[in-house]
Scaffold this motif. Structure first.
Motif, short mmCIF file in Angstrom:
data_model
loop_
_atom_site.label_atom_id
_atom_site.label_comp_id
_atom_site.label_asym_id
_atom_site.label_seq_id
_atom_site.Cartn_x
_atom_site.Cartn_y
_atom_site.Cartn_z
N ALA A 25 2.27 -5.82 -6.60
CA ALA A 25 2.81 -5.17 -7.80
C ALA A 25 4.05 -4.35 -7.47
CB ALA A 25 1.74 -4.29 -8.44
N ARG A 26 4.03 -3.65 -6.35
CA ARG A 26 5.20 -2.86 -5.95
C ARG A 26 6.38 -3.76 -5.61
NH1 ARG A 26 3.48 2.48 -3.43
NH2 ARG A 26 2.12 3.21 -5.07
N ALA A 27 6.11 -4.86 -4.92
CA ALA A 27 7.19 -5.80 -4.58
C ALA A 27 7.80 -6.40 -5.84
CB ALA A 27 6.67 -6.89 -3.66
N GLU A 28 6.96 -6.69 -6.82
CA GLU A 28 7.43 -7.24 -8.09
C GLU A 28 8.33 -6.24 -8.81
OE1 GLU A 28 8.08 -10.27 -10.54
OE2 GLU A 28 6.84 -10.37 -8.75
N ARG A 29 7.96 -4.97 -8.81
CA ARG A 29 8.81 -3.94 -9.45
C ARG A 29 10.16 -3.84 -8.75
NH1 ARG A 29 4.05 -0.25 -9.94
NH2 ARG A 29 4.80 0.70 -8.02
N GLU A 30 10.14 -3.97 -7.41
CA GLU A 30 11.38 -3.88 -6.67
C GLU A 30 12.30 -5.05 -7.01
OE1 GLU A 30 12.12 -4.18 -2.12
OE2 GLU A 30 11.71 -2.08 -2.60
N ARG A 31 11.71 -6.24 -7.23
CA ARG A 31 12.51 -7.40 -7.60
C ARG A 31 13.17 -7.22 -8.96
NH1 ARG A 31 8.83 -11.81 -4.88
NH2 ARG A 31 7.26 -10.41 -5.63
N HIS A 32 12.57 -6.39 -9.77
CA HIS A 32 13.10 -6.15 -11.11
C HIS A 32 13.98 -4.91 -11.16
CE1 HIS A 32 10.09 -9.13 -11.96
NE2 HIS A 32 10.61 -9.28 -13.17
N GLY A 33 14.49 -4.49 -10.02
CA GLY A 33 15.48 -3.43 -10.00
C GLY A 33 15.02 -2.04 -9.63
N ARG A 34 13.74 -1.78 -9.55
CA ARG A 34 13.27 -0.44 -9.20
C ARG A 34 13.05 -0.36 -7.70
NH1 ARG A 34 8.11 2.52 -9.48
NH2 ARG A 34 8.71 4.69 -9.56
N MET A 35 13.92 0.35 -7.01
CA MET A 35 13.84 0.43 -5.55
C MET A 35 12.68 1.30 -5.10
SD MET A 35 16.77 1.65 -2.98
CE MET A 35 16.31 2.23 -1.38
N ASP A 36 11.91 0.81 -4.16
CA ASP A 36 10.77 1.55 -3.60
C ASP A 36 10.99 1.68 -2.10
OD1 ASP A 36 8.38 2.66 -2.88
OD2 ASP A 36 7.13 1.08 -3.72
N PRO A 37 11.55 2.82 -1.64
CA PRO A 37 11.87 2.95 -0.21
C PRO A 37 10.62 2.97 0.68
CG PRO A 37 12.20 5.03 -1.33
CD PRO A 37 11.90 4.01 -2.39
N ASP A 38 9.45 3.19 0.10
CA ASP A 38 8.22 3.26 0.88
C ASP A 38 7.58 1.88 1.09
OD1 ASP A 38 7.87 6.31 0.81
OD2 ASP A 38 8.15 5.76 -1.28
N LEU A 39 8.00 0.90 0.30
CA LEU A 39 7.35 -0.41 0.31
C LEU A 39 7.41 -1.07 1.68
CD1 LEU A 39 5.91 -2.67 -1.21
CD2 LEU A 39 8.16 -3.54 -1.86
N ALA A 40 8.53 -1.02 2.35
CA ALA A 40 8.66 -1.68 3.66
C ALA A 40 7.69 -1.08 4.68
CB ALA A 40 10.09 -1.58 4.17
N LEU A 41 7.53 0.24 4.68
CA LEU A 41 6.61 0.87 5.62
C LEU A 41 5.16 0.57 5.28
CD1 LEU A 41 8.38 4.29 6.18
CD2 LEU A 41 8.23 2.37 7.76
N ALA A 42 4.83 0.58 4.00
CA ALA A 42 3.47 0.27 3.58
C ALA A 42 3.13 -1.19 3.91
CB ALA A 42 3.29 0.54 2.09
N ALA A 43 4.04 -2.10 3.61
CA ALA A 43 3.81 -3.52 3.91
C ALA A 43 3.72 -3.75 5.42
CB ALA A 43 4.92 -4.38 3.30
N GLY A 44 4.53 -3.05 6.18
CA GLY A 44 4.46 -3.16 7.64
C GLY A 44 3.14 -2.66 8.20
N ALA A 45 2.65 -1.56 7.64
CA ALA A 45 1.34 -1.04 8.07
C ALA A 45 0.25 -2.05 7.76
CB ALA A 45 1.05 0.29 7.37
N TRP A 46 0.31 -2.68 6.60
CA TRP A 46 -0.70 -3.68 6.22
C TRP A 46 -0.65 -4.88 7.16
CZ3 TRP A 46 -5.16 -4.63 4.87
CH2 TRP A 46 -5.58 -5.81 4.29
N ARG A 47 0.56 -5.34 7.50
CA ARG A 47 0.68 -6.46 8.46
C ARG A 47 0.06 -6.10 9.80
NH1 ARG A 47 5.59 -7.02 6.02
NH2 ARG A 47 6.63 -5.77 7.61
N LEU A 48 0.32 -4.91 10.27
CA LEU A 48 -0.25 -4.48 11.56
C LEU A 48 -1.77 -4.35 11.49
CD1 LEU A 48 2.31 -1.82 12.79
CD2 LEU A 48 1.77 -4.01 13.87
N LEU A 49 -2.28 -3.80 10.40
CA LEU A 49 -3.73 -3.64 10.26
C LEU A 49 -4.44 -4.99 10.20
CD1 LEU A 49 -3.81 -0.68 7.75
CD2 LEU A 49 -4.70 -0.66 10.09
N ARG A 50 -3.82 -5.97 9.57
CA ARG A 50 -4.42 -7.31 9.50
C ARG A 50 -4.27 -8.06 10.81
NH1 ARG A 50 -1.53 -10.56 5.18
NH2 ARG A 50 0.05 -9.58 6.41
N GLY A 51 -3.12 -7.89 11.47
CA GLY A 51 -2.81 -8.67 12.66
C GLY A 51 -3.33 -8.11 13.97
#
Length: 171
Positions: free
Chosen positions: A96-122
């Motif tokens: 949902a956050r990535a979708e909002r960013e695609r529609h113009g609303r910048m979320d500077p925290d998204l990259a760090l949150a997504a990176g944390a999720w990748r690390l936690l899964r991997g």
């Protein structure tokens, strides 16, 4: 010269992921206060990242608006409770956050949150096989304690989730 930091709302400035940094700080303080595992351990890091991701995704885009601190803690406990589909919840929120960013609303925290999720899964951690026990719900009677010698590989979030839940209770 570009400003050293902004909250991401002014035009052209450097966007600082303050919501993520605040969530990570809160998670670190909770786990240190609970003293469940050594602060320099992989288990601590898994718990901190899992808890930070939970806090960040529960609080939404504006952590200062809305719910009282007690309501936030209740939300964190509900999301980290045994049986809650936490990984699916994380994926839905990040999407949902990535979708909002695609529609113009910048979320500077998204990259760090997504990176944390990748690390936690991997990241796989070798931990005691709890065999489906609910270790962070002590009210449930357990016939036999887990065999601590039996160890299994599991994604970091599976170990971080009960640590985070216990830390919230002890906070």
């Amino acid at each position: 010269m570009r400003p050293g930091s902004t909250n991401g709302t002014s035009g052209g400035g450097l966007a600082v992921p303050m919501a993520w940094l605040c969530a990570e700080y809160t998670a670190d303080e909770m786990l240190r206060t609970a003293a469940l595992v050594a602060p320099d351990s992989l288990e601590f890091r898994a718990g901190r990242q899992t808890l930070a991701l939970t806090i960040h995704l529960c609080d939404g885009a504006d952590p200062l608006a809305g719910a009282s601190p007690a309501a936030r803690v209740d939300d964190w406990l509900a999301v980290t409770a045994y049986g809650h589909p936490w990984p699916e919840w994380v994926r839905e929120r990040l999407t949902a956050r990535a979708e909002r960013e695609r529609h113009g609303r910048m979320d500077p925290d998204l990259a760090l949150a997504a990176g944390a999720w990748r690390l936690l899964r991997g990241t796989q951690l070798l931990a005691t096989d709890l065999g489906g026990l609910e270790p962070w719900h002590p009210s449930r009677p357990v016939d036999t304690p887990p065999n601590e010698a039996a160890r299994v590989w599991m994604p970091a979030w599976e170990l971080g989730l009960p640590l985070g839940h216990l830390a919230i209770h002890l906070w």
